[in-house]
Design a protein around this motif. Structure first.
Motif, PDB file in Angstrom:
ATOM      1  N   UNK A 113       0.864  -1.179   0.000  1.00 14.10           N
ATOM      2  CA  UNK A 113       0.000   0.000   0.000  1.00 14.10           C
ATOM      3  C   UNK A 113       0.903   1.232   0.000  1.00 14.10           C
ATOM      4  N   UNK A 114       0.368   2.377  -0.395  1.00 14.68           N
ATOM      5  CA  UNK A 114       1.221   3.558  -0.529  1.00 14.68           C
ATOM      6  C   UNK A 114       0.506   4.829  -0.081  1.00 14.68           C
ATOM      7  N   UNK A 115       1.298   5.754   0.469  1.00 13.05           N
ATOM      8  CA  UNK A 115       0.862   7.129   0.729  1.00 13.05           C
ATOM      9  C   UNK A 115       2.011   8.030   0.292  1.00 13.05           C
ATOM     10  N   UNK A 116       1.673   9.171  -0.286  1.00 11.85           N
ATOM     11  CA  UNK A 116       2.661  10.084  -0.861  1.00 11.85           C
ATOM     12  C   UNK A 116       2.419  11.486  -0.333  1.00 11.85           C
ATOM     13  N   UNK A 117       3.496  12.151   0.031  1.00 12.34           N
ATOM     14  CA  UNK A 117       3.422  13.542   0.470  1.00 12.34           C
ATOM     15  C   UNK A 117       4.300  14.410  -0.409  1.00 12.34           C
ATOM     16  N   UNK A 118       3.685  15.363  -1.091  1.00 13.36           N
ATOM     17  CA  UNK A 118       4.399  16.258  -2.001  1.00 13.36           C
ATOM     18  C   UNK A 118       5.276  17.222  -1.210  1.00 13.36           C
ATOM     19  N   UNK A 119       6.546  17.354  -1.621  1.00 11.50           N
ATOM     20  CA  UNK A 119       7.478  18.279  -0.969  1.00 11.50           C
ATOM     21  C   UNK A 119       7.766  19.491  -1.834  1.00 11.50           C
ATOM     22  N   UNK A 120       7.899  19.279  -3.136  1.00  5.48           N
ATOM     23  CA  UNK A 120       8.269  20.368  -4.044  1.00  5.48           C
ATOM     24  C   UNK A 120       7.466  20.251  -5.332  1.00  5.48           C
ATOM     25  N   UNK A 121       6.925  21.390  -5.758  1.00  4.73           N
ATOM     26  CA  UNK A 121       6.126  21.445  -6.981  1.00  4.73           C
ATOM     27  C   UNK A 121       6.782  22.451  -7.920  1.00  4.73           C
ATOM     28  N   UNK A 122       6.913  22.106  -9.194  1.00  3.55           N
ATOM     29  CA  UNK A 122       7.526  22.988 -10.183  1.00  3.55           C
ATOM     30  C   UNK A 122       6.784  22.822 -11.497  1.00  3.55           C
ATOM     31  N   UNK A 123       7.132  23.616 -12.497  1.00 13.69           N
ATOM     32  CA  UNK A 123       6.375  23.671 -13.755  1.00 13.69           C
ATOM     33  C   UNK A 123       6.230  22.310 -14.430  1.00 13.69           C
ATOM     34  N   UNK A 124       7.265  21.487 -14.395  1.00 20.98           N
ATOM     35  CA  UNK A 124       7.235  20.207 -15.109  1.00 20.98           C
ATOM     36  C   UNK A 124       6.948  19.010 -14.200  1.00 20.98           C
ATOM     37  N   UNK A 125       6.611  19.252 -12.923  1.00 20.65           N
ATOM     38  CA  UNK A 125       6.283  18.114 -12.071  1.00 20.65           C
ATOM     39  C   UNK A 125       6.360  18.396 -10.589  1.00 20.65           C
ATOM     40  N   UNK A 126       6.571  17.319  -9.838  1.00 17.15           N
ATOM     41  CA  UNK A 126       6.684  17.424  -8.385  1.00 17.15           C
ATOM     42  C   UNK A 126       7.367  16.178  -7.841  1.00 17.15           C
ATOM     43  N   UNK A 127       7.925  16.311  -6.630  1.00 15.96           N
ATOM     44  CA  UNK A 127       8.489  15.155  -5.932  1.00 15.96           C
ATOM     45  C   UNK A 127       8.202  15.292  -4.442  1.00 15.96           C
ATOM     46  N   UNK A 128       8.377  14.156  -3.735  1.00 17.17           N
ATOM     47  CA  UNK A 128       8.098  14.163  -2.308  1.00 17.17           C
ATOM     48  C   UNK A 128       8.575  12.893  -1.635  1.00 17.17           C
ATOM     49  N   UNK A 129       7.949  12.565  -0.518  1.00 16.47           N
ATOM     50  CA  UNK A 129       8.257  11.365   0.254  1.00 16.47           C
ATOM     51  C   UNK A 129       7.093  10.398   0.151  1.00 16.47           C
ATOM     52  N   UNK A 130       7.380   9.120   0.286  1.00 18.25           N
ATOM     53  CA  UNK A 130       6.322   8.113   0.248  1.00 18.25           C
ATOM     54  C   UNK A 130       6.599   7.051   1.298  1.00 18.25           C
ATOM     55  N   UNK A 131       5.533   6.438   1.740  1.00 19.26           N
ATOM     56  CA  UNK A 131       5.645   5.255   2.583  1.00 19.26           C
ATOM     57  C   UNK A 131       4.967   4.123   1.815  1.00 19.26           C
ATOM     58  N   UNK A 132       5.633   2.990   1.752  1.00 21.39           N
ATOM     59  CA  UNK A 132       5.065   1.769   1.191  1.00 21.39           C
ATOM     60  C   UNK A 132       4.924   0.794   2.342  1.00 21.39           C
ATOM     61  N   UNK A 133       3.772   0.191   2.477  1.00 21.16           N
ATOM     62  CA  UNK A 133       3.518  -0.666   3.626  1.00 21.16           C
ATOM     63  C   UNK A 133       2.796  -1.936   3.210  1.00 21.16           C
ATOM     64  N   UNK A 134       3.238  -3.034   3.762  1.00 18.94           N
ATOM     65  CA  UNK A 134       2.549  -4.306   3.576  1.00 18.94           C
ATOM     66  C   UNK A 134       1.220  -4.300   4.340  1.00 18.94           C
ATOM     67  N   UNK A 135       1.104  -3.410   5.312  1.00 16.14           N
ATOM     68  CA  UNK A 135      -0.064  -3.313   6.180  1.00 16.14           C
ATOM     69  C   UNK A 135      -0.885  -2.082   5.813  1.00 16.14           C
ATOM     70  N   UNK A 136      -2.160  -2.066   6.197  1.00 11.09           N
ATOM     71  CA  UNK A 136      -2.996  -0.900   5.881  1.00 11.09           C
ATOM     72  C   UNK A 136      -2.440   0.396   6.483  1.00 11.09           C
ATOM     73  N   UNK A 137      -2.499   1.450   5.709  1.00  9.44           N
ATOM     74  CA  UNK A 137      -2.138   2.789   6.184  1.00  9.44           C
ATOM     75  C   UNK A 137      -3.447   3.442   6.604  1.00  9.44           C
ATOM     76  N   UNK A 138      -3.632   3.577   7.902  1.00  8.56           N
ATOM     77  CA  UNK A 138      -4.896   4.086   8.423  1.00  8.56           C
ATOM     78  C   UNK A 138      -5.043   5.586   8.229  1.00  8.56           C
ATOM     79  N   UNK A 139      -3.932   6.303   8.370  1.00  8.99           N
ATOM     80  CA  UNK A 139      -4.000   7.754   8.346  1.00  8.99           C
ATOM     81  C   UNK A 139      -2.617   8.299   8.023  1.00  8.99           C
ATOM     82  N   UNK A 140      -2.561   9.446   7.340  1.00 11.48           N
ATOM     83  CA  UNK A 140      -1.286  10.104   7.114  1.00 11.48           C
ATOM     84  C   UNK A 140      -1.518  11.583   6.869  1.00 11.48           C
ATOM     85  N   UNK A 141      -0.503  12.380   7.158  1.00 17.67           N
ATOM     86  CA  UNK A 141      -0.539  13.803   6.848  1.00 17.67           C
ATOM     87  C   UNK A 141       0.893  14.289   6.662  1.00 17.67           C
ATOM     88  N   UNK A 142       1.043  15.373   5.969  1.00 19.72           N
ATOM     89  CA  UNK A 142       2.359  15.949   5.727  1.00 19.72           C
ATOM     90  C   UNK A 142       2.331  17.441   5.965  1.00 19.72           C
TER      91      UNK A 142
END
Length: 130
Positions: free
Chosen positions: A75-104
């Motif tokens: 499972x995955x959750x993604x938090x955007x860190x930087x946004x620019x004209x051609x895209x964006x990047x950030x941090x992600x968590x990948x988990x074998x278990x359910x991700x109940x909640x997340x915030x950035x």
């Protein structure tokens, strides 16, 4: 019997080789799969990059965090860190278990330096035999 929780952290440098000459994301997926981690914390994950998508024929058609989650069957959750004209990047968590909640959130240091922080709640069974 308790089963250990396997956790790993990795800066994927937007899935690229040093000097951004080659896409390394498929190789990274294989290496991460061999770790057999229950939870992966990933930094510098490319959510979108229009220029690299045009430059590399094997650039995934989905965001890198979704590509890696699919390859690892996590499972995955993604938090955007930087946004620019051609895209964006950030941090992600990948988990074998359910991700109940997340915030950035973005933290500002010395009025110019931006850092991102993420908070995740993962549901985990403490006993063997998932």
């Amino acid at each position: 019997m308790l089963k250990p929780l396997r956790i790993a952290s990795y800066n994927i440098h937007k899935g690229m080789s040093p000097l951004n000459r080659r896409l390394q994301l498929p190789n990274m997926a294989e290496s991460l799969q061999q770790l057999n981690a229950d939870v992966l914390f990933l930094q510098e994950v490319q959510g979108r990059h229009g220029q690299r998508a045009l430059r590399f024929a094997d650039w995934p058609h989905e965001p890198q965090h979704h590509y890696l989650a699919r390859r690892l069957q996590h499972r995955v959750a993604y938090g955007l860190n930087a946004h620019y004209a051609h895209g964006h990047h950030g941090n992600a968590i990948l988990s074998r278990f359910p991700i109940q909640q997340w915030c950035g959130a973005t933290l500002i240091f010395l009025s110019t330096v931006l850092k991102a922080v993420a908070y995740y709640i993962v549901s985990y069974s403490y006993h063997a035999g998932r």
